[in-house]
Design an enzyme around this catalytic site. Structure first.
Site, short mmCIF file in Angstrom:
data_model
loop_
_atom_site.label_atom_id
_atom_site.label_comp_id
_atom_site.label_asym_id
_atom_site.label_seq_id
_atom_site.Cartn_x
_atom_site.Cartn_y
_atom_site.Cartn_z
N GLY A 186 -1.00 -18.72 -24.37
CA GLY A 186 -0.03 -17.69 -24.75
C GLY A 186 0.77 -18.07 -25.99
O GLY A 186 0.99 -19.25 -26.25
N ARG A 193 -7.65 -17.90 -24.44
CA ARG A 193 -7.51 -18.65 -23.18
C ARG A 193 -8.81 -19.29 -22.69
O ARG A 193 -8.88 -19.73 -21.55
CB ARG A 193 -6.93 -17.74 -22.10
CG ARG A 193 -5.46 -17.35 -22.34
CD ARG A 193 -4.79 -16.89 -21.07
NE ARG A 193 -3.42 -16.46 -21.28
CZ ARG A 193 -2.37 -17.30 -21.30
NH1 ARG A 193 -2.56 -18.58 -21.10
NH2 ARG A 193 -1.15 -16.81 -21.50
N ASP A 246 -2.57 -27.32 -19.15
CA ASP A 246 -4.02 -27.26 -18.96
C ASP A 246 -4.77 -27.61 -20.24
O ASP A 246 -5.73 -28.38 -20.22
CB ASP A 246 -4.44 -25.83 -18.56
CG ASP A 246 -4.35 -25.63 -17.06
OD1 ASP A 246 -4.11 -26.63 -16.36
OD2 ASP A 246 -4.51 -24.48 -16.62
N LYS A 292 3.00 -27.07 -26.09
CA LYS A 292 3.43 -25.69 -26.31
C LYS A 292 3.56 -24.93 -25.01
O LYS A 292 2.77 -25.17 -24.11
CB LYS A 292 2.35 -25.00 -27.18
CG LYS A 292 2.51 -23.52 -27.34
CD LYS A 292 1.23 -22.73 -26.98
CE LYS A 292 0.99 -22.66 -25.50
NZ LYS A 292 -0.02 -21.69 -25.06
N THR A 293 4.48 -24.12 -24.83
CA THR A 293 4.57 -23.03 -23.85
C THR A 293 6.03 -22.59 -23.70
O THR A 293 6.93 -23.43 -23.55
CB THR A 293 3.99 -23.34 -22.45
OG1 THR A 293 4.23 -22.20 -21.61
CG2 THR A 293 4.58 -24.56 -21.77
N ASP A 298 7.08 -21.28 -21.21
CA ASP A 298 7.44 -21.45 -19.79
C ASP A 298 8.26 -22.73 -19.56
O ASP A 298 8.91 -22.86 -18.52
CB ASP A 298 6.18 -21.52 -18.91
CG ASP A 298 5.46 -20.18 -18.86
OD1 ASP A 298 5.93 -19.23 -19.52
OD2 ASP A 298 4.42 -20.10 -18.18
#
Ligand code: FBP
Length: 555
Positions: free
Chosen positions: A81, A145, A176, A202-203, A205
């Site tokens: 994402g 993805r 992941d 990265k993320t 979240d």
């Protein structure tokens, strides 16, 4: 191409590097630290990563650059994402690579990891890259993805690397993707390809963090963007005094984003999925918990408020997880066709009633009909319920309304309740990166190149001391295997980077817990406003409250 005035100015912004990377490439020296061990399951992880396990932690320091003179051809991939700052990782990587040797080349594989497998790429030059400096989005090369995880894929990657003379691949991704980066690094080492792999965290979240990685990039900007929007809603809410706003915020699983937004905006209620799981709360208990806040405020004449809901919360409600599992099983194989052929919702409902256990049917029965239908109609390609599509903001507001209606009938509540619903997710993932993310990302990319130049493989680019001004940040690398443990995934034991959930004994949650009862009843809203890019450092270079609390700072 027309670009906005802000974009025009941001293209000129010079991201701040950690102090030790500021003196030019010739003065970046490496200091080897101690050998590392994996977070857990050391023997198993070592056996799976014989070539990349146990390597030393490393830090860059000011000193003579002793890296070997070697032409570098690097490939970069954006994975998963979008997160604000991704462009700057690529820019930092490119600038360090060109500053080291103008003959060095940077390939960008397009559309995520599949770009590497399909040999779909572009080669960066100044003119192209300069359009993306300090901008949001991943459109510089696109993302995807596809997971790089099988031996066949690794063999293709090795072939593509050989074809272009690639010496290193940088993978910008979440837990992941970086787990897979470690496996790819091991494969390349085991097959003597000479290709190095470096990861970048990265993320939005915020769930890729541990003792070494203080935060993943994008979390800062995304949370600030959502907090601006939540603050604006709070002010509207406190002006009109007529609505309860139910706001779902992104974050697939962990509640870091919701918690940070709560710390920023002090809403009346914020659910934390990890607490819901810990206390084994049912949907009904959650609805009661929110209804209690509504009732207490109504008693003070305050028939308005704000509730923040983390995207993944329903998966943390034990009874709901069981219901989802049962639905997945109920509609497995040919049952799905039988179900789809039923003409009316009443017939479908009867089918469901027959197929679910009594306990799950009781949970299903209390859901609003729109949510019940969503569970059966919106399925992924494997036929599974798409939990992320469940409109939990509507689910909880409907359940709270039912609770309040019952309390009204019992004569214990006399307030008014009118709800509005919002979901903030994509609004924040591609915002112009905050100064923090612009600086952090540029540093991660720059630093990733230094790791390549010094010959490291299977490392995560690490920039730390992030709650301090950038001058005091440190830079170096950490073997990815250090962050790994074994976990059960799809019926198999796999080496993975541990996903960081909100820790209920951590300082950010404890601060929230200590204040939330007051916030529930009082109108204690705070209005962070829009991200500021120009102006005093106290406003423009702020990190998140989560990071500040974790580092023991006051705010
Ligand atoms: P990453 O973990 O890949 O960074 O993505 C996180 C995320 O933004 C989640 O917050 C969200 O649930 C999900 O991606 C949405 O994915 P998609 O872009 O495929 O709709």
């Amino acid at each position: 191409m027309v670009i906005s005035p802000l974009q025009k100015e941001r293209l000129k912004y010079a991201p701040k590097l950690p102090g030790m990377l500021r003196n030019g490439i010739a003065e970046i020296s490496v200091q080897e630290g101690a050998p590392t061990q994996s977070a857990a399951d050391q023997e198993k992880i070592q056996a799976l990563f014989p070539n990349t396990y146990g390597k030393n932690e490393i830090t860059f320091v000011k000193g003579q650059n002793t890296s070997p003179a070697k032409k570098q051809v690097v490939g970069v991939i954006l994975s998963g994402g979008q997160a604000p700052g991704g462009h700057n990782v690529v820019c930092g990587l490119y600038d360090a690579l060109k500053a080291t040797n103008s003959e060095n080349v940077l390939y960008g594989f397009k559309g995520g990891p599949s770009g590497l497998l399909e040999d779909n790429y572009l080669i960066f030059d100044d003119e192209y890259i300069d359009q993306f400096r300090n901008t949001g989005g991943f459109d510089i090369i696109g993302s995807g993805r596809t997971k790089l995880e099988t031996e066949e894929q690794f063999a293709v990657a090795a072939e593509v690397a050989k074809k272009h003379g690639i010496t290193a691949i940088v993978i910008i991704g979440g837990d992941d993707s970086n787990t897979n980066a470690a496996v790819l690094a091991e494969y390349f080492a085991a097959h003597n390809t000479g290709v190095q792999v470096i990861g970048c965290p990265k993320t939005i979240d915020g769930d890729l963090k541990n003792d070494d990685i203080e935060c993943s990039f994008g979390f800062d900007t995304a949370c600030k963007t959502y907090s601006e929007l939540i603050g604006n809603i709070e002010r509207d809410c406190n002006s009109s005094k007529k609505y309860w706003h139910f706001i779902k915020v992104m974050g697939r699983s962990a509640s870091h984003v919701a918690l940070e937004c709560a710390l920023e905006t002090q809403p009346n209620v914020c659910l934390i999925s990890e607490e819901v799981a810990e206390k084994k709360m049912s949907l009904s208990q959650i609805a009661d918990y929110i209804a209690d806040a509504v009732e207490k405020r109504a008693a003070k004449g305050l028939n308005f408020g704000v509730v923040v809901i983390p995207e993944g919360v329903v998966e943390f409600v034990p009874e709901f997880s069981v219901l989802i599992q049962e639905i997945n099983e109920l509609l497995a194989g040919s049952n799905a066709d039988a179900f789809n052929q039923l003409g009316t919702w009443a017939e479908k409902y009867a089918f469901i009633e027959k197929g679910l256990t009594k306990e799950s049917m009781a949970v299903f029965a209390i859901l609003p009909e729109a949510i019940q239908q969503q569970l059966f109609l919106e399925r992924d390609p494997h036929g599974n319920v798409q939990v992320s599509l469940i409109e939990s903001e509507k689910l909880f507001s409907a359940m709270v309304k039912a609770k309040l209606d019952a309390r009204k009938a019992a004569g214990t509540y006399t307030g008014k309740f009118s709800a509005q619903h919002h979901f903030f997710g994509y609004e924040g993932r591609c915002a112009f990166p905050s100064n923090f993310d612009a600086d952090y990302c540029y540093s991660l990319g720059y630093n990733a190149f230094m790791l390549i130049q010094y010959g490291y493989n299977g490392y995560l680019s690490k920039v730390a001391n992030l709650s301090k001004p950038a001058e005091e940040w440190t830079a170096g690398g950490m073997p990815i295997t250090k962050m790994m443990n074994m976990e059960r995934r799809h019926g198999e034991d796999k080496p993975v980077i541990k996903k960081a959930l909100v820790e209920l004994d951590g300082k950010p949650f404890q601060y929230f817990e200590a204040h939330r009862e007051t916030w529930a009843v009082e109108t204690a809203f705070t209005y962070p406003g829009a991200i500021q890019y120009y102006g005093p450092a106290e406003v423009c270079d702020l990190t998140t409250k989560t990071l500040a609390l974790e580092k023991g700072m006051e705010f």
